[in-house]
Motif scaffolding. Sequence first.
Motif, PDB file in Angstrom:
ATOM      1  N   GLU A   1     -23.720  26.792  -3.079  1.00 22.38           N
ATOM      2  CA  GLU A   1     -24.598  27.581  -3.951  1.00 22.38           C
ATOM      3  C   GLU A   1     -25.664  28.329  -3.142  1.00 22.38           C
ATOM      4  N   LEU A   2     -26.110  27.724  -2.049  1.00 21.20           N
ATOM      5  CA  LEU A   2     -27.093  28.389  -1.184  1.00 21.20           C
ATOM      6  C   LEU A   2     -26.494  29.626  -0.541  1.00 21.20           C
ATOM      7  N   GLU A   3     -25.255  29.484  -0.051  1.00 19.02           N
ATOM      8  CA  GLU A   3     -24.581  30.593   0.634  1.00 19.02           C
ATOM      9  C   GLU A   3     -24.262  31.721  -0.334  1.00 19.02           C
TER      10      GLU A   3
ATOM     11  N   LYS B   1     -41.230  36.841  -3.743  1.00 19.03           N
ATOM     12  CA  LYS B   1     -39.953  36.954  -4.447  1.00 19.03           C
ATOM     13  C   LYS B   1     -38.850  36.199  -3.698  1.00 19.03           C
ATOM     14  N   LYS B   2     -38.907  36.294  -2.363  1.00 17.40           N
ATOM     15  CA  LYS B   2     -37.928  35.564  -1.547  1.00 17.40           C
ATOM     16  C   LYS B   2     -38.040  34.063  -1.785  1.00 17.40           C
ATOM     17  N   ALA B   3     -39.279  33.559  -1.818  1.00 12.49           N
ATOM     18  CA  ALA B   3     -39.515  32.131  -2.056  1.00 12.49           C
ATOM     19  C   ALA B   3     -39.011  31.733  -3.438  1.00 12.49           C
ATOM     20  N   SER B   4     -39.217  32.626  -4.409  1.00 10.28           N
ATOM     21  CA  SER B   4     -38.768  32.368  -5.780  1.00 10.28           C
ATOM     22  C   SER B   4     -37.234  32.303  -5.842  1.00 10.28           C
ATOM     23  N   GLU B   5     -36.585  33.242  -5.141  1.00  9.31           N
ATOM     24  CA  GLU B   5     -35.112  33.255  -5.114  1.00  9.31           C
ATOM     25  C   GLU B   5     -34.566  31.996  -4.435  1.00  9.31           C
ATOM     26  N   MET B   6     -35.228  31.614  -3.350  1.00  8.14           N
ATOM     27  CA  MET B   6     -34.807  30.401  -2.634  1.00  8.14           C
ATOM     28  C   MET B   6     -34.951  29.173  -3.529  1.00  8.14           C
ATOM     29  N   ALA B   7     -36.041  29.096  -4.272  1.00  8.82           N
ATOM     30  CA  ALA B   7     -36.264  27.972  -5.187  1.00  8.82           C
ATOM     31  C   ALA B   7     -35.163  27.920  -6.250  1.00  8.82           C
ATOM     32  N   GLN B   8     -34.759  29.101  -6.754  1.00  8.72           N
ATOM     33  CA  GLN B   8     -33.694  29.156  -7.768  1.00  8.72           C
ATOM     34  C   GLN B   8     -32.361  28.674  -7.192  1.00  8.72           C
ATOM     35  N   ARG B   9     -32.069  29.114  -5.940  1.00  9.81           N
ATOM     36  CA  ARG B   9     -30.821  28.696  -5.291  1.00  9.81           C
ATOM     37  C   ARG B   9     -30.793  27.181  -5.083  1.00  9.81           C
ATOM     38  N   GLU B  10     -31.937  26.632  -4.647  1.00 10.93           N
ATOM     39  CA  GLU B  10     -32.014  25.190  -4.432  1.00 10.93           C
ATOM     40  C   GLU B  10     -31.874  24.426  -5.747  1.00 10.93           C
ATOM     41  N   GLU B  11     -32.402  25.011  -6.818  1.00  6.29           N
ATOM     42  CA  GLU B  11     -32.256  24.386  -8.151  1.00  6.29           C
ATOM     43  C   GLU B  11     -30.782  24.320  -8.545  1.00  6.29           C
TER      44      GLU B  11
END
Length: 567
Positions: free
Chosen positions: A251-253, A267-277
């Motif tokens: 899912e991260l990839e 926004k990058k941090a927000s996207e990363m948080a969504q991917r980790e979720e």
Amino acid sequence: RAVLRKASALEYKIQRRALRKEDFINYIQYEVNLLELIKKRRARIGYSFKKDEIEHSILHRVHSLFNRATGKWKDDVQLWLSHVAFCKQWNAKHQLSKVFSTMLAIHSDKPALWIMAAKWEMESRLSSESARHLFLRALRFHPECPKLYQEYFRMELMHAEKQRKEKKEFEQAKMDLGEFNYSEEILNGEMARIVYRDASQKIKGVEFQLAVLSIAKLFDFSQDLQKEILENLQARYADDPLTWDYMARRELELGSQQPTEHTTKQKKASEMAQREERCCAVFDEAVGAVPTEDMWKCYISFCLERYNRKTNSEELKQKRLERTLSVFCKAHESNLLAEALYKQWLQLLLDSSLSEKAVEVAEAATRHFSQSVETWQMRLQVLIQLKRDDVTQCFEEAIKHVKSKGTLPLWTLWVEWSEGTNSKEDTEALYQRSLRATTPTESVTMKEMYLDWTYRNCGYKKVKRLFTSLCENRPFSLDFFRKMIQIEKEQESCKILHLREYYERALREFGSTNTDLWLDYIKEELSHPQGKPENCGSIHWRAMKMLQGDLVEDFVSKYTLLQTGHL
């Protein structure tokens, strides 16, 4: 003349009746060094004539030496590999082909050699057909070797990629290929698909599937093949934690493949948080479907990896911390948290200043693993670090639960803590108790610590009385006696009589196995103001009688060095 003389001497050695491998290696090494020297000298003076007469004759000689050596010592793989390396260095392709052929006939039981030969055929000789032929031969000898299948699979994909590039260049140049045409099946990696399907029937296990998938992902045109491997992975290994781990991390990839240009840090941090979720959602599903210790371990490892990644976003770091602590807590509640992971959990809690929670977790860990010395040690270290009042009570509890064998780490921790916290009387009583409670082998360490502590806190007279009383109960360590000898030497009025007593006691225990002890005793008699050098002869005689085996020879050589002033 010097070269001739050296070469002749080396040649004579390899013409003996009793041949030695070292003679061949030395001769080869000399000739290789000579070649390197000639190469450097040619480069320096710009002289390129007479190469056939000089270099080629030396190369021919080195090859014949290698052939004789590998013929005589066929089992020495390192010798074969040295010949291979030499051929590669001097670009002797024809000779190298012969070396590989002979080596594989003898060492067909080593998959790594088959892979090396096939790789050379593919990369250096650009011959996919020869590489394929070698892999197929290798698989007859090793039909269930995962590494061979992986490399064969990679080779077929590389071959397909090479053909795609060739076709593209021909099309760009608008050249007429005539009758020659590229097979669409090979261009799309159909050969690799056949290799994969054959391997899947013979090799079980999710590790192989993931390894093959990681190779396929290196090639852009293998999307269909990747899809097939992934479907196979999910269908056949749905209950394996590694499958779920891969699916979650994927899912991260998938998220990272989307373009991220012109986006703010927030926004990058927000996207990363969504991917980790999304990853965690897959992991949550996984621990529900496969509730095992290994599955929770994969989940926790992922959370810790993400938490340890650097980020400028405090919000993201806090989210990662909360998620990691939450996962630890869920695994603990499910009774599926491995013993080793409790330590990481405690460290995380202490780093986050959650000391009360750390104490609770440490207590829970010792309830789950009440027989484990490491777990009790971990709990005690937490209590000592936080300066809690119930440390002594916890030590008592630990000693009660854990069997006497293996409790040495607990006792050493207890006495070290007591030295800095309790009175001298309490610490001494604890040392006495530890000697009774530990096994004879473990008590050796406690004796050394007790001796050292007594000298530091109670002085020379007390430590001398203690040494005498401790000597009544075996076993001892050499360091125990050396410590006492060192203490005696530190005194202003160092008496040779006392040193002799300590050396004699030590020699009774270790005189048959330790040469240095005898030598130190002799040195003491020679260097001490009250020493008697005339005693050295009798000490030497006793050492020769008492030492065992090769130690006698070792002692004689060291004693000779001592006499000549070199030791």
